[in-house]
Design a protein around this motif. Structure first.
Motif, PDB file in Angstrom:
ATOM      1  N   THR A   1       0.823  -1.229   0.000  1.00 25.23           N
ATOM      2  CA  THR A   1       0.000   0.000   0.000  1.00 25.23           C
ATOM      3  C   THR A   1       0.846   1.263   0.000  1.00 25.23           C
ATOM      4  O   THR A   1       0.303   2.371  -0.018  1.00 25.23           O
ATOM      5  CB  THR A   1      -0.921   0.031   1.234  1.00 25.23           C
ATOM      6  OG1 THR A   1      -0.115   0.068   2.422  1.00 25.23           O
ATOM      7  CG2 THR A   1      -1.865  -1.156   1.252  1.00 25.23           C
ATOM      8  N   ASN A   2       2.183   1.110   0.063  1.00 23.97           N
ATOM      9  CA  ASN A   2       3.090   2.257   0.134  1.00 23.97           C
ATOM     10  C   ASN A   2       2.715   3.164   1.309  1.00 23.97           C
ATOM     11  O   ASN A   2       2.664   4.377   1.187  1.00 23.97           O
ATOM     12  CB  ASN A   2       3.098   3.027  -1.188  1.00 23.97           C
ATOM     13  CG  ASN A   2       4.388   3.796  -1.396  1.00 23.97           C
ATOM     14  OD1 ASN A   2       5.409   3.499  -0.793  1.00 23.97           O
ATOM     15  ND2 ASN A   2       4.336   4.787  -2.258  1.00 23.97           N
ATOM     16  N   SER A   3       2.427   2.517   2.441  1.00 23.08           N
ATOM     17  CA  SER A   3       1.992   3.238   3.643  1.00 23.08           C
ATOM     18  C   SER A   3       2.787   2.748   4.847  1.00 23.08           C
ATOM     19  O   SER A   3       3.212   1.596   4.898  1.00 23.08           O
ATOM     20  CB  SER A   3       0.499   3.007   3.889  1.00 23.08           C
ATOM     21  OG  SER A   3      -0.268   3.485   2.809  1.00 23.08           O
TER      22      SER A   3
ATOM     23  N   ASP B   1       1.000   7.651   3.546  1.00 22.70           N
ATOM     24  CA  ASP B   1      -0.316   7.095   3.252  1.00 22.70           C
ATOM     25  C   ASP B   1      -0.465   6.993   1.746  1.00 22.70           C
ATOM     26  O   ASP B   1      -0.625   8.017   1.073  1.00 22.70           O
ATOM     27  CB  ASP B   1      -1.404   7.988   3.846  1.00 22.70           C
ATOM     28  CG  ASP B   1      -2.803   7.409   3.693  1.00 22.70           C
ATOM     29  OD1 ASP B   1      -2.941   6.284   3.175  1.00 22.70           O
ATOM     30  OD2 ASP B   1      -3.761   8.094   4.092  1.00 22.70           O
ATOM     31  N   ASN B   2      -0.356   5.772   1.210  1.00 26.39           N
ATOM     32  CA  ASN B   2      -0.408   5.560  -0.241  1.00 26.39           C
ATOM     33  C   ASN B   2       0.594   6.455  -0.976  1.00 26.39           C
ATOM     34  O   ASN B   2       0.279   7.037  -2.008  1.00 26.39           O
ATOM     35  CB  ASN B   2      -1.825   5.767  -0.779  1.00 26.39           C
ATOM     36  CG  ASN B   2      -2.754   4.656  -0.339  1.00 26.39           C
ATOM     37  OD1 ASN B   2      -2.416   3.484  -0.467  1.00 26.39           O
ATOM     38  ND2 ASN B   2      -3.898   5.023   0.199  1.00 26.39           N
TER      39      ASN B   2
END
Length: 134
Positions: A54-56, A85-86
């Motif tokens: 999620t690249n978070s 966050d994303n």
């Protein structure tokens, strides 16, 4: 209070502290070497979590800087709070109140960084009590 800005670069070394199980928090010991308006070193600890799907994620750091800031000897601590966050990033790095020693006693301010072509660039907007370094 006297308002000032210090700029320069730093290198960082992160050393994993143990091998966490999948999905667990990661922990690192960190060390930095600063050049520019602040000449010195830093040591600290980092705790983080990141989900590549999620690249978070998030991280926190407490570090202690020791050296010379625009001609003033001493040390102070920084507290980091980073969120992603994303892929959208939010980063806050603040001088820990009351952490200044020596000629940096009473220091307050915010630290910002920008990584350009792999180089860590910093800007420290800070103040010292009136009468310091004038």
């Amino acid at each position: 209070m006297t308002d000032r800005t210090a700029t320069g670069t730093f290198t960082v070394q992160l050393v994993p502290q143990g091998e966490p199980p999948a999905g667990a928090h990661t922990r690192y010991a960190l060390s930095k070497a600063f050049s520019g308006d602040f000449e010195g070193t830093a040591t600290g600890e980092m705790l983080g979590w990141f989900d590549p799907a999620t690249n978070s994620g998030a991280y926190v750091v407490i570090e202690r800087l020791d050296g010379r800031l625009q001609g003033r000897e001493g040390s102070f601590s920084l507290a980091h709070r980073g969120l992603m966050d994303n892929g959208a990033q939010l980063l806050s790095i603040t001088i820990v109140p009351g952490s200044g020693t020596g000629e940096l006693a009473g220091i307050a301010g915010e630290f910002s960084l920008e990584i350009v072509d792999g180089v860590h660039n910093y800007s420290l907007a800070y103040s010292l009590p009136s009468g310091e370094g004038q």
